[in-house]
Design an enzyme around this catalytic site. Sequence first.
Site, PDB file in Angstrom:
ATOM      1  N   LYS A 120      19.671   6.285  11.194  1.00  0.00           N
ATOM      2  CA  LYS A 120      19.040   5.265  11.000  1.00  0.00           C
ATOM      3  C   LYS A 120      19.104   4.818   9.418  1.00  0.00           C
ATOM      4  CE  LYS A 120      15.142   6.630  13.873  1.00  0.00           C
ATOM      5  NZ  LYS A 120      15.111   5.889  14.912  1.00  0.00           N
ATOM      6  N   HIS A 151       5.639   9.455  16.550  1.00  0.00           N
ATOM      7  CA  HIS A 151       6.695   9.188  17.656  1.00  0.00           C
ATOM      8  C   HIS A 151       6.515  10.039  18.648  1.00  0.00           C
ATOM      9  CE1 HIS A 151      10.850   9.358  19.180  1.00  0.00           C
ATOM     10  NE2 HIS A 151      10.852   7.964  18.727  1.00  0.00           N
ATOM     11  N   ASP A 185       7.460  13.890   9.576  1.00  0.00           N
ATOM     12  CA  ASP A 185       8.514  13.148  10.283  1.00  0.00           C
ATOM     13  C   ASP A 185       8.865  11.981   9.393  1.00  0.00           C
ATOM     14  OD1 ASP A 185       9.993  11.390  11.901  1.00  0.00           O
ATOM     15  OD2 ASP A 185       8.680  11.277  13.544  1.00  0.00           O
ATOM     16  N   CYS A 210       8.817   4.248  21.710  1.00  0.00           N
ATOM     17  CA  CYS A 210       8.603   5.842  21.933  1.00  0.00           C
ATOM     18  C   CYS A 210       7.552   6.379  21.312  1.00  0.00           C
ATOM     19  CB  CYS A 210       9.974   6.727  21.606  1.00  0.00           C
ATOM     20  SG  CYS A 210      11.272   6.115  22.392  1.00  0.00           S
ATOM     21  N   GLN A 247      11.705   7.264   9.693  1.00  0.00           N
ATOM     22  CA  GLN A 247      11.484   5.778   8.944  1.00  0.00           C
ATOM     23  C   GLN A 247      11.546   5.857   7.656  1.00  0.00           C
ATOM     24  OE1 GLN A 247      12.178   3.616  10.951  1.00  0.00           O
ATOM     25  NE2 GLN A 247      11.983   4.137  13.056  1.00  0.00           N
TER      26      GLN A 247
HETATM   27  N1  C6P Z   1      12.691   5.969  16.577  1.00  0.00           N
HETATM   28  C1  C6P Z   1      12.789   3.604  17.180  1.00  0.00           C
HETATM   29  O1  C6P Z   1      13.396   2.488  17.865  1.00  0.00           O
HETATM   30  P1  C6P Z   1      15.996  10.412  16.647  1.00  0.00           P
HETATM   31  O2  C6P Z   1      15.990   9.731  18.176  1.00  0.00           O
HETATM   32  O3  C6P Z   1      15.853  11.838  17.155  1.00  0.00           O
HETATM   33  O4  C6P Z   1      17.090  10.056  15.898  1.00  0.00           O
HETATM   34  O5  C6P Z   1      14.510  10.036  16.016  1.00  0.00           O
HETATM   35  C2  C6P Z   1      13.500  10.148  16.740  1.00  0.00           C
HETATM   36  C3  C6P Z   1      12.202   9.411  15.914  1.00  0.00           C
HETATM   37  C4  C6P Z   1      11.317  10.346  15.155  1.00  0.00           C
HETATM   38  N2  C6P Z   1      10.441   9.794  14.512  1.00  0.00           N
HETATM   39  C5  C6P Z   1      10.291   8.407  14.310  1.00  0.00           C
HETATM   40  C6  C6P Z   1       9.430   7.858  13.330  1.00  0.00           C
HETATM   41  C7  C6P Z   1      11.051   7.543  14.780  1.00  0.00           C
HETATM   42  O6  C6P Z   1      11.015   6.308  14.618  1.00  0.00           O
HETATM   43  C8  C6P Z   1      12.246   8.082  15.745  1.00  0.00           C
HETATM   44  C9  C6P Z   1      13.201   7.082  16.494  1.00  0.00           C
HETATM   45  C10 C6P Z   1      13.574   4.909  17.257  1.00  0.00           C
HETATM   46  O7  C6P Z   1      11.614   3.534  16.609  1.00  0.00           O
HETATM   47  C11 C6P Z   1      14.276   5.129  18.518  1.00  0.00           C
HETATM   48  S1  C6P Z   1      12.952   5.416  19.817  1.00  0.00           S
END
Ligand code: C6P
Length: 402
Positions: free
Chosen positions: A219, A116, A193, A356, A196
Amino acid sequence: MDINNIRKDFPILEDKTLVYLDTAASSLKPIQVIDKLDEYYKKYGVNVHRGVYNLSFIATEQYEKARRKVASFINATFEEIIFTRGASSALNLVASSYGLNNLTKDDEIIVTELEHHSHVLPWQNVSNITGAKLVYLPLDEEGRITIDNFKSVLTDKTKVVAVTHVSNVMGYISPIKEIVKLAHEKGAVVSVDAAQAAPHTKIDVIDLDCDFLAFSGHKMLGPTGIGVLFGKKNLLKEMPPIEFGGDMNDNVDKFDASWKDAPYKFETGTPPIAEALGLGAAIDYLENIGLENIHKYEIELKDYTMKKLKEIEDIEIYNLTTDTGIISFNIKGVHPHDAITYFDGDNICMRAGHHCAQLVIKWLEVLATLRASFYIYNTIEECDKFVSSVKQARDFFKSVGF
Ligand code: C6P
């Protein structure tokens, strides 16, 4: 798992026509989490760590109880859990504090095209400032991370490995444990990371032996505005804060100051108190169902849907062997934003775009994808409704000459 009972916990699902297939972007929230936020604001909604009065003691106790819950959720210790705004801030903290202070132009940072933006842009920044080289692990023909390919880029110069636990586009689970073992043999640290992964699979940071691991509350049934950074105690001890202000300091003189120990030196200002409590309630909810049961159920929904999607002509699926409840696909010749508007007409919520994660979209050599993601509140009937909407969308766009 009694799905009908689970669905009753989600007030938004009172709308029986809603089919929510966008959990990978953000999950729905159960009443237990909403009630916890309500309890805080109604009963002891004051600041933590500051007030010398009973209400503040209660708020502080609740806030630190949530931290203990998070620690136990991933098998970490209390001091290793830093509350952040989300996974993005947590991953940025690692790059800005550890990366900028430990890397030089002779070092290498391994990243992957599955990351991401939150896990590649902070390391690009570190590379630009320190001169350390970004090295991309080549993905295999399915777009997966393999240990052989990891070995091909791991060198004595590798100082950091930044790798996603589960890809938000492909849904693949990375071999984190093996990566960490090999990276440690070279003296490199590993940043994981888990945005997910945390909502769907059991994470044990001792078993993984990773150095840093980040995830978001929203999430995994929790509120927005709260995330978690796990860092190994010995690393956090040596890392400087990246934000300065109230509550993170010990003594302050005119030209100098000293910091509290981790996690507090990384949590300046009034923290996301209600959000931390909500995350604690979300963890209780997930643990009550059991992460293994959650993963198993998502796979059932995904397998069922994948089988039906594969039978539809003109559907291109990009992650046929995905390990989780994420399906990335397109209707041939139809822009995903057009398709998503069609699905919205059926009250089906999904995501379309680059998610993203532009590097993997470029790796797939497409403009964008549609993405359906399943969770504990989805049903087989919803999968059928989704598949039927995909067929109708395909027919509609064909009929108007796409
Ligand atoms: N992905 C998606 O629709 P935040 O936004 O900080 O809570 O998470 C960021 C983030 C980091 N790593 C991974 C693997 C992610 O999937 C995400 C967030 C969302 O896939 C929003 S872009």
